[in-house]
Design an enzyme around this catalytic site. Structure first.
Site, PDB file in Angstrom:
ATOM      1  N   THR A 111     -15.318  53.931 -15.937  1.00 44.13           N
ATOM      2  CA  THR A 111     -14.911  54.788 -14.818  1.00 44.13           C
ATOM      3  C   THR A 111     -13.769  55.712 -15.230  1.00 44.13           C
ATOM      4  O   THR A 111     -13.049  55.449 -16.187  1.00 44.13           O
ATOM      5  CB  THR A 111     -14.494  53.954 -13.593  1.00 44.13           C
ATOM      6  OG1 THR A 111     -13.368  53.148 -13.932  1.00 44.13           O
ATOM      7  CG2 THR A 111     -15.639  53.081 -13.116  1.00 44.13           C
ATOM      8  N   ASP A 112     -13.619  56.795 -14.477  1.00 45.40           N
ATOM      9  CA  ASP A 112     -12.551  57.754 -14.749  1.00 45.40           C
ATOM     10  C   ASP A 112     -11.456  57.641 -13.696  1.00 45.40           C
ATOM     11  O   ASP A 112     -11.480  56.745 -12.850  1.00 45.40           O
ATOM     12  CB  ASP A 112     -13.122  59.176 -14.824  1.00 45.40           C
ATOM     13  CG  ASP A 112     -13.767  59.636 -13.528  1.00 45.40           C
ATOM     14  OD1 ASP A 112     -13.515  59.040 -12.462  1.00 45.40           O
ATOM     15  OD2 ASP A 112     -14.531  60.618 -13.586  1.00 45.40           O
ATOM     16  N   GLN A 113     -10.523  58.546 -13.722  1.00 46.43           N
ATOM     17  CA  GLN A 113      -9.378  58.495 -12.812  1.00 46.43           C
ATOM     18  C   GLN A 113      -9.798  58.624 -11.348  1.00 46.43           C
ATOM     19  O   GLN A 113      -9.101  58.173 -10.450  1.00 46.43           O
ATOM     20  CB  GLN A 113      -8.388  59.597 -13.178  1.00 46.43           C
ATOM     21  CG  GLN A 113      -7.058  59.453 -12.487  1.00 46.43           C
ATOM     22  CD  GLN A 113      -6.037  60.433 -13.035  1.00 46.43           C
ATOM     23  OE1 GLN A 113      -6.356  61.284 -13.849  1.00 46.43           O
ATOM     24  NE2 GLN A 113      -4.805  60.292 -12.575  1.00 46.43           N
ATOM     25  N   VAL A 161     -14.984  56.829 -10.475  1.00 45.56           N
ATOM     26  CA  VAL A 161     -16.442  56.897 -10.621  1.00 45.56           C
ATOM     27  C   VAL A 161     -16.795  56.819 -12.104  1.00 45.56           C
ATOM     28  O   VAL A 161     -15.953  57.048 -12.980  1.00 45.56           O
ATOM     29  CB  VAL A 161     -17.027  58.185  -9.990  1.00 45.56           C
ATOM     30  CG1 VAL A 161     -16.709  58.257  -8.506  1.00 45.56           C
ATOM     31  CG2 VAL A 161     -16.543  59.432 -10.705  1.00 45.56           C
TER      32      VAL A 161
END
Length: 145
Positions: A18-20, A23
């Protein structure tokens, strides 16, 4: 669970994918496509490793992905993989990434590969490896688009 002409692989989204924004980062979809593709090929009783030991490589020459909705940490997703086209030295796989709980389509993609030897010289799989080609044909599903 798999059905004729397709393979389904279920994975749980890991935190590092996941990213910041919370998602799944877009780069992970290419990895998920590879997971689905290798599992599909394994269904005919041969692994990528065995292909490589036989001097058969399958480099990606094109990759497309269309994102509909995000996948999120800890969700389970199903990667549905199909062989869409087999012609000459080319094989095309199609993918759908669906949320397991409600079967919602999250992303759809495609990868195009060339059959090559270790020197990256293209070859027609049907001529070089007719038995392998026949086995893959059993998984082939022409495009419905």
């Amino acid at each position: 669970m798999s059905q004729p002409n397709r393979h389904e692989t279920v994975i749980r989204v890991r935190y590092q994918e996941t990213d910041q924004m919370g998602v799944v980062h877009h780069s992970n979809y290419a990895v998920w496509f590879e997971v689905g593709r290798t599992a599909l090929i394994q269904e005919i009783g041969i692994s990528y490793g065995e292909l490589e030991r036989r001097g058969i490589l399958l480099p990606v020459v094109d990759l497309h992905c269309r994102f509909n909705l995000p996948a999120r940490y800890e969700e389970e997703v199903r990667i549905v993989t199909r062989i869409r086209e087999m012609r000459g030295p080319k094989i095309t796989f199609s993918y759908e990434v669906r949320r397991l709980t409600d079967d919602v389509l999250l992303a759809r993609g495609e990868t195009i590969h060339l059959w090559t030897d270790r020197e990256m010289k293209r070859f027609n799989l049907e001529h070089r490896e007719p038995e392998l080609f026949r086995k893959l044909q059993t998984l082939h599903q022409p495009s419905e688009e």
